[in-house]
Design an enzyme around this catalytic site. Structure first.
Site, PDB file in Angstrom:
ATOM      1  N   ASP A  76      -8.402   3.420   1.689  1.00 23.65           N
ATOM      2  CA  ASP A  76      -7.494   2.344   0.828  1.00 23.65           C
ATOM      3  C   ASP A  76      -7.027   3.436  -0.280  1.00 23.65           C
ATOM      4  O   ASP A  76      -7.792   3.842  -0.891  1.00 23.65           O
ATOM      5  CB  ASP A  76      -7.981   0.642  -0.056  1.00 23.65           C
ATOM      6  CG  ASP A  76      -6.441   0.011   0.447  1.00 23.65           C
ATOM      7  OD1 ASP A  76      -6.427  -1.161   0.847  1.00 23.65           O
ATOM      8  OD2 ASP A  76      -5.751   0.413  -1.071  1.00 23.65           O
TER       9      ASP A  76
ATOM     10  N   CYS B 196       3.324  -6.568   8.671  1.00 22.95           N
ATOM     11  CA  CYS B 196       3.863  -7.834   7.832  1.00 22.95           C
ATOM     12  C   CYS B 196       4.877  -7.610   7.524  1.00 22.95           C
ATOM     13  O   CYS B 196       5.739  -8.341   6.291  1.00 22.95           O
ATOM     14  CB  CYS B 196       2.678  -8.418   6.880  1.00 22.95           C
ATOM     15  SG  CYS B 196       2.553  -6.862   5.529  1.00 22.95           S
TER      16      CYS B 196
END
Length: 183
Positions: free
Chosen positions: A36, A127
């Site tokens: 990340d 998403c």
């Protein structure tokens, strides 16, 4: 966790955020690496790992840009993974951004497909409301063709029951997840 994900040696969780997918993978894998770009997200992932001492997998977190990290691994060609999860944040927050989002999804999936061992599992998510399930599936298929890999779609998932879609609000149908076997 998907019933399609059987015990694996190593897994990669791209855009791990707080480590949700990585911690699920740690139940069936020997080694899991979560990537990340956010240091604070990785600190939260590490705290979540500490809350799960029963996990026997070797789990590590790397702060890095997802695209750069996958490019680096792809260029090295020294490591393959048995499972890869791609769960980036929304790439298309407006209709105008959809084309750029599709390019981003294609690059992530292409790199991941090149890094998967034969028989590996790809769990790829979007998403972005402005990218339809059909477009997302098509982009993954295009990446498979470019990677020269045969990809079987095992399952398609969407929002969980606690996050229902409202039929009259199409923007609530934004979560998409493809679970694939890659030969």
């Amino acid at each position: 966790m998907s019933p399609h994900l059987v015990a694996r040696k190593n897994a990669l969780d791209i855009c791990t955020y707080h480590g949700g997918f990585a911690l699920h993978l740690a139940q069936v894998c020997e080694r899991v690496t979560g990537i990340d770009a956010s240091r604070s997200a990785l600190e939260a992932a590490d705290a979540n790992l500490a809350l799960n001492p029963q996990l026997k997998a070797d789990v590590d977190w790397i702060e890095a840009d997802a695209f750069e990290y996958l490019r680096h691994l792809d260029q090295k060609q020294s490591e393959t993974f048995d499972a890869i999860v791609l769960d980036p944040p929304a790439f298309a927050k407006s209709k105008r951004a959809a084309e750029s989002a599709l390019r981003g999804y294609k690059e992530l999936n292409l790199r991941a497909l090149r890094l998967l061992a034969p028989g590996g599992t790809l769990i790829t998510c979007s998403c972005s409301h402005h990218v339809s399930l059909a477009d997302f599936t098509g982009i993954v298929a295009s990446a498979a063709t470019d990677a020269g890999r045969r990809v079987q779609l095992l399952e398609t998932r969407a929002a969980a029951p606690d996050h229902p879609e409202i039929l009259t609000l199409p923007e609530t149908r934004y979560l998409k997840c493809l679970i694939c076997r890659v030969d």
